[in-house]
Design a protein around this motif. Structure first.
Motif, PDB file in Angstrom:
ATOM      1  N   GLN A 152     -11.255  -9.204   7.662  1.00  0.00           N
ATOM      2  CA  GLN A 152     -11.623 -10.182   8.678  1.00  0.00           C
ATOM      3  C   GLN A 152     -12.732  -9.603   9.534  1.00  0.00           C
ATOM      4  O   GLN A 152     -13.028  -8.410   9.459  1.00  0.00           O
ATOM      5  CB  GLN A 152     -10.420 -10.533   9.552  1.00  0.00           C
ATOM      6  N   GLU A 153     -13.320 -10.450  10.358  1.00  0.00           N
ATOM      7  CA  GLU A 153     -14.303  -9.964  11.313  1.00  0.00           C
ATOM      8  C   GLU A 153     -13.632  -8.925  12.207  1.00  0.00           C
ATOM      9  O   GLU A 153     -12.464  -9.060  12.580  1.00  0.00           O
ATOM     10  CB  GLU A 153     -14.845 -11.114  12.147  1.00  0.00           C
ATOM     11  N   TYR A 154     -14.387  -7.896  12.542  1.00  0.00           N
ATOM     12  CA  TYR A 154     -13.865  -6.817  13.372  1.00  0.00           C
ATOM     13  C   TYR A 154     -13.291  -7.384  14.666  1.00  0.00           C
ATOM     14  O   TYR A 154     -13.944  -8.136  15.376  1.00  0.00           O
ATOM     15  CB  TYR A 154     -14.992  -5.831  13.687  1.00  0.00           C
ATOM     16  N   SER A 155     -12.029  -7.010  14.945  1.00  0.00           N
ATOM     17  CA  SER A 155     -11.371  -7.489  16.162  1.00  0.00           C
ATOM     18  C   SER A 155     -10.592  -6.385  16.869  1.00  0.00           C
ATOM     19  O   SER A 155     -10.026  -6.622  17.930  1.00  0.00           O
ATOM     20  CB  SER A 155     -10.416  -8.636  15.819  1.00  0.00           C
ATOM     21  N   ARG A 160      -4.685  -4.290  19.555  1.00  0.00           N
ATOM     22  CA  ARG A 160      -4.194  -5.511  20.208  1.00  0.00           C
ATOM     23  C   ARG A 160      -2.671  -5.545  20.211  1.00  0.00           C
ATOM     24  O   ARG A 160      -2.007  -4.857  19.439  1.00  0.00           O
ATOM     25  CB  ARG A 160      -4.751  -6.747  19.484  1.00  0.00           C
TER      26      ARG A 160
END
Length: 172
Positions: A152-155, A160
């Motif tokens: 996935q897009e870097y988050s 988190r």
């Protein structure tokens, strides 16, 4: 690309930060054929190196099957199509010989003290231009029990709250 020997990991100095440890130099990781940083997310405040479980997850990743690496690239192509459809990246980004080449940056060994699973995250840069931006898209790849799980897009997934509620948790 410099390929360090297997004992090179033991010779690394680790820099301690509030939430983790970062290798003092990049290390060659054979399955992804890249020199990368290694980050260890601390499971306890006084931790000075991998926990036993984190070391096992890392060692397993060093022996990951090439089929799992191929799954990453297959998912990458699918993800590019989705991002084009959603107009998140430019069409020009996925044309050319480097369109699906990943520039690997880091291996992250997240907290995993409460789960029976073993996790590794891989951070990589794509060559895909984000629409309306000068930046390329960064991704994170989750490996669970030495199997490709998703990208996935870097988050910053491992930083988190989701990490402790969905991944580093006892299974029901």
């Amino acid at each position: 690309m410099k390929k360090d020997g297997p004992l090179e990991i033991l010779q690394i100095d680790w820099q301690s930060h509030e939430y983790g440890l970062i290798a003092s130099k990049e290390v060659y990781i054979a399955p992804i054929e890249s020199q990368v940083e290694i980050w260890i997310n601390k499971e306890r405040k006084a931790q000075i190196l991998f926990s036993r479980k984190q070391k096992l997850a890392f060692d397993n990743f060093l022996a990951i099957d090439s089929v799992e690496i191929q799954k990453i690239y297959a998912a990458l192509k699918k993800y590019a199509s989705e991002l084009i459809s959603d107009q998140r990246i430019t069409k020009k980004s996925i044309v050319g010989p480097t369109a699906y080449k990943l520039n690997f940056r880091a291996i992250i060994i997240p907290k995993q003290s409460r789960t029976s699973k073993k996790y590794v995250l891989v951070l990589a840069d794509t060559n895909w231009k984000i629409k309306g931006s000068i930046y390329d898209l960064e991704i994170e790849i989750l490996i669970e029990n030495n199997k490709f799980e998703f990208l996935q897009e870097y988050s910053g997934l491992w930083t988190r709250l989701d990490w402790n509620y969905c991944y580093n948790t006892k299974e029901n």
